[in-house]
Design an enzyme around this catalytic site. Structure first.
Site, PDB file in Angstrom:
ATOM      1  N   HIS A  47       5.405  -1.256  15.317  1.00 20.91           N
ATOM      2  CA  HIS A  47       4.727  -0.506  16.371  1.00 20.91           C
ATOM      3  C   HIS A  47       4.628  -1.326  17.653  1.00 20.91           C
ATOM      4  CE1 HIS A  47       2.673   2.511  13.444  1.00 20.91           C
ATOM      5  NE2 HIS A  47       3.834   2.941  13.885  1.00 20.91           N
ATOM      6  N   HIS A  81       6.718  -0.326   7.750  1.00 21.06           N
ATOM      7  CA  HIS A  81       5.489   0.289   7.241  1.00 21.06           C
ATOM      8  C   HIS A  81       5.651   0.893   5.850  1.00 21.06           C
ATOM      9  CE1 HIS A  81       5.582   0.686  11.724  1.00 21.06           C
ATOM     10  NE2 HIS A  81       4.467   0.031  11.561  1.00 21.06           N
ATOM     11  N   GLU A 133       2.125   3.697   7.174  1.00 21.05           N
ATOM     12  CA  GLU A 133       1.938   2.933   5.939  1.00 21.05           C
ATOM     13  C   GLU A 133       1.207   3.765   4.889  1.00 21.05           C
ATOM     14  OE1 GLU A 133      -0.508  -0.870   4.174  1.00 21.05           O
ATOM     15  OE2 GLU A 133       0.099  -0.976   6.278  1.00 21.05           O
ATOM     16  N   THR A 172      -2.815  -2.265   4.560  1.00 21.38           N
ATOM     17  CA  THR A 172      -2.816  -3.725   4.729  1.00 21.38           C
ATOM     18  C   THR A 172      -3.355  -4.183   6.081  1.00 21.38           C
ATOM     19  OG1 THR A 172      -0.557  -3.771   5.615  1.00 21.38           O
ATOM     20  CG2 THR A 172      -0.806  -3.962   3.213  1.00 21.38           C
ATOM     21  N   SER A 231      -2.109  -0.273  14.131  1.00 17.61           N
ATOM     22  CA  SER A 231      -3.413  -0.314  13.482  1.00 17.61           C
ATOM     23  C   SER A 231      -4.042  -1.696  13.590  1.00 17.61           C
ATOM     24  CB  SER A 231      -3.277   0.078  12.004  1.00 17.61           C
ATOM     25  OG  SER A 231      -4.506  -0.080  11.329  1.00 17.61           O
ATOM     26  N   SER A 283       2.585  -7.082  15.650  1.00 21.52           N
ATOM     27  CA  SER A 283       3.900  -6.567  16.050  1.00 21.52           C
ATOM     28  C   SER A 283       4.181  -6.810  17.535  1.00 21.52           C
ATOM     29  CB  SER A 283       4.008  -5.074  15.734  1.00 21.52           C
ATOM     30  OG  SER A 283       2.891  -4.360  16.223  1.00 21.52           O
TER      31      SER A 283
END
Length: 325
Positions: A47, A81, A133, A172, A231, A283
């Protein structure tokens, strides 16, 4: 010459790329080197738009679903993911050659969910609805085998089919503290519930949150470099706010910083010490962090201190198809 006002930058460490992201990006790059362009990628590999655009320039083509692939003879890579089991099955039915860049720590959650299902347990997954995910983990098992839990309220109201045969797994990239509250609620309601042998929240998420906690209270403003659909980046903002920094903000790159607001806040100190915290989601590349530092340095007299809470030496191996012989 007007003297520039002073600003101290506290750099949280570790920050930025984790081993799973490194591996996923390298898989796309190696696939392009080995098989030529284009290489198709289902969903954003990670992401971050900067990463996606860099890979597009090298020959990656990103699609949302396999039926969008214009040339099914070309390789396709699944994102870090994770994907539902139906996706590789669909690829095989179409005769596609695919590589799976799912982070090994996400794959670990998939294995746990399958084990609990095979042993007859209903599974509660702590995570955010709609996140890739979560969709990937839900798609490992038949419909109804996993119930999604997002909040403590959900944990208090969920009514599983058999409270004596119950297990939980987690996304996660969650906030460690928020997840702990949900887990404690589930354990209180369902004492027989089974959990993972080791926390599902990955080491990189945990370490980046700890690093933010270490600097947050000392910061007047804290910037998290990351994407709004990341996230773990969004969680870093929340962690910073809860740890005492009331003006934590998510920015994708330097141009998204409200420089006028920052200059006004610094000027209000009348030469007093103003502290900017800086970190990046798992990321986000370090080049984007450096871009923010460069822009701050252009406007202010900067001193920089890196605050390190842990070191990381995790490396995930590439699939054998991409390892040079």
């Amino acid at each position: 010459m007007t003297q520039r006002p002073p600003v101290s930058i506290l750099l949280a460490a570790p920050r930025g790329f984790c081993a799973g992201v490194d591996r996923a990006i390298l898989m796309v790059e190696r696939a392009i080197e080995k098989y030529g362009a284009p290489v198709f990628v289902r969903h954003e590999i990670v992401h971050n738009r900067h990463v996606v655009e860099e890979l597009e320039r090298k020959g990656a083509v990103f699609v949302e679903e396999l039926d969008e692939i214009s040339d099914p003879s070309r390789p396709v890579i699944f994102s870090a993911h994770g994907v539902p089991k139906s996706v590789p099955a669909d690829a095989e039915q179409r005769g596609m050659f695919y590589l799976d860049a799912t982070c090994p720590l996400v794959s670990k959650v998939h294995v746990e969910a399958n084990r609990h299902f095979e042993e007859g347990r209903h599974i509660l997954m702590i995570g955010h609805e709609g996140h890739p995910e979560v969709e990937g983990t839900l798609g490992q098992l038949p419909d109804g085998a996993i119930t999604l839990i997002e909040t403590v309220g959900d944990a208090n109201s969920v009514t599983p089919p058999d409270p004596q045969n119950l297990a939980y797994v987690t996304q996660t990239t969650l906030s460690l503290d928020d997840t702990l509250a949900v887990v404690e609620t589930l354990k209180k309601r369902f004492p027989a519930i089974r959990g993972p042998h080791k926390n599902d929240i990955c080491y990189a998420t945990t370490n980046r949150q700890a690093a933010v906690k270490a600097i947050a209270e000392s910061c007047d403003t804290l910037f998290v470099v990351g994407a709004p659909n990341s996230s773990n980046s969004v969680r870093l903002v929340e962690v910073a706010e809860k740890a005492g920094c009331t003006t934590a903000q998510l920015v994708q790159k330097a141009s998204e910083v409200d420089w006028t607001a920052l200059e006004t806040a610094v000027a209000a100190r009348n030469g007093g010490r103003f502290v900017v915290g800086l970190t990046a989601g798992a990321s986000a590349p370090e080049s984007l962090v450096q871009g923010v530092i460069d822009e701050i340095s252009r406007r202010f007299a900067v001193t920089t201190e890196e605050v390190t809470v842990s070191s990381e030496d995790v490396i995930f191996k590439l699939p054998k198809q991409l390892i040079a012989s």
